[in-house]
Design an enzyme around this catalytic site. Sequence first.
Site, PDB file in Angstrom:
ATOM      1  N   LEU A  30       0.707  -1.093  -0.015  1.00 32.89           N
ATOM      2  CA  LEU A  30       0.123   0.051   0.079  1.00 32.89           C
ATOM      3  C   LEU A  30       0.823   1.247   0.142  1.00 32.89           C
ATOM      4  CD1 LEU A  30      -2.692  -1.015   2.699  1.00 32.89           C
ATOM      5  CD2 LEU A  30      -2.580  -1.500   0.176  1.00 32.89           C
ATOM      6  N   HIS A  34      -3.375   4.251  -2.372  1.00 25.06           N
ATOM      7  CA  HIS A  34      -4.251   3.390  -1.815  1.00 25.06           C
ATOM      8  C   HIS A  34      -5.055   4.027  -0.458  1.00 25.06           C
ATOM      9  CE1 HIS A  34      -1.611   0.305  -3.611  1.00 25.06           C
ATOM     10  NE2 HIS A  34      -2.770  -0.031  -3.770  1.00 25.06           N
ATOM     11  N   GLN A  58      -4.324 -12.753 -12.361  1.00 25.59           N
ATOM     12  CA  GLN A  58      -4.021 -11.453 -13.420  1.00 25.59           C
ATOM     13  C   GLN A  58      -2.529 -11.454 -13.598  1.00 25.59           C
ATOM     14  OE1 GLN A  58      -5.633  -9.095 -10.249  1.00 25.59           O
ATOM     15  NE2 GLN A  58      -4.395  -7.368 -10.746  1.00 25.59           N
ATOM     16  N   LYS A 148      -8.643   6.092 -10.708  1.00 30.68           N
ATOM     17  CA  LYS A 148      -8.820   6.372 -12.125  1.00 30.68           C
ATOM     18  C   LYS A 148      -7.328   6.159 -12.871  1.00 30.68           C
ATOM     19  CE  LYS A 148     -12.446   9.850 -12.208  1.00 30.68           C
ATOM     20  NZ  LYS A 148     -12.643  11.341 -12.599  1.00 30.68           N
ATOM     21  N   LYS A 149      -6.261   5.803 -12.129  1.00 30.65           N
ATOM     22  CA  LYS A 149      -5.258   5.779 -12.781  1.00 30.65           C
ATOM     23  C   LYS A 149      -5.060   4.421 -13.558  1.00 30.65           C
ATOM     24  CE  LYS A 149      -0.943   4.080 -11.004  1.00 30.65           C
ATOM     25  NZ  LYS A 149      -0.738   3.079 -11.971  1.00 30.65           N
ATOM     26  N   ALA A 176      -3.679   9.858  -7.483  1.00 28.76           N
ATOM     27  CA  ALA A 176      -2.978  10.508  -6.446  1.00 28.76           C
ATOM     28  C   ALA A 176      -1.456  10.703  -7.086  1.00 28.76           C
ATOM     29  CB  ALA A 176      -2.814   9.660  -5.463  1.00 28.76           C
ATOM     30  N   SER A 185       2.605   4.840  -7.720  1.00 29.45           N
ATOM     31  CA  SER A 185       2.195   3.379  -8.223  1.00 29.45           C
ATOM     32  C   SER A 185       3.278   2.847  -7.399  1.00 29.45           C
ATOM     33  CB  SER A 185       2.698   3.400  -9.742  1.00 29.45           C
ATOM     34  OG  SER A 185       2.761   2.033 -10.082  1.00 29.45           O
TER      35      SER A 185
END
Length: 276
Positions: A30, A34, A58, A148-149, A176, A185
């Site tokens: 995190l 986050h 994934q 939204k990233k 952010a 990230s």
Amino acid sequence: MRVLETIAVLREYRKSLKESVGFVPTMGALHRGHQSLIERSLKENSHTIVSVFVNPTQFGANEDFSAYPRPLEKDLALCEKLGVSAVFVPKVSEMYPYEIEQRLKLYAPTFLSHSLEGAVRHGHFDGVVQVVLRLFHLVNPTRAYFGKKDAQQLLIIEHLVKDLLLDIEIAPCEIARDSDHLALSSRNVYLNATERKQALAIPKALENIKQAIDKGEKACEKLKKLGLEILETLEVDYLEFCNHKLEPLKTIEPANTLVLVAARVGKTRLLDNLWV
């Protein structure tokens, strides 16, 4: 704060919650991005549940699932400090009781999942749909929070909720950024000082595109050329202008345009975007 390790314990806990429940699904490691999702959930709901689960479905063939960072104690400490109600930390065997060949197959919608990130990371969004649907089923949140990233992921999850008639509000959260405007990230830790400076071309390109749009430029080809000039020192995977169905645009459509960029800085692949 409760730490819930099994589905049985999560279900029992969820039954005890009578008011609104916000949910923030994560793969751990995190960061402040986050944290911003969690803080918004805490403001908007009586209870907030965070999941920390590194989802194997994934990860692609060339992506190292075992190498993904798992600083669980640090993540739990942050959640407790913020005031999270509970953290769900299941094992893979809890989330996927059957082996792959026995598992129900779920696929992300092709029109949203096969371009952009889906073209590079084959099957990635199928894995995202697998785990998100399972988590939604278990947590049954009032609202779920996504950044939204990861724009393509967000659009797929919004479609999933609508298509499967789920009674869950998806809350998109603004990107952010660090003080130098680089989008937060977990991959940023892999950048050395020189690469970090090079990576700033990404937010700069998006900002210059935004300024040009604000001044009236609507031709996507001209805007793309402007962005690529700024990104020329990076290895650009794509810089695309799409609507919210991820269809390519020739002209900017207000409130229905996404500018999406993926670029490599050294060995690190970074994503960013602009919602117009």
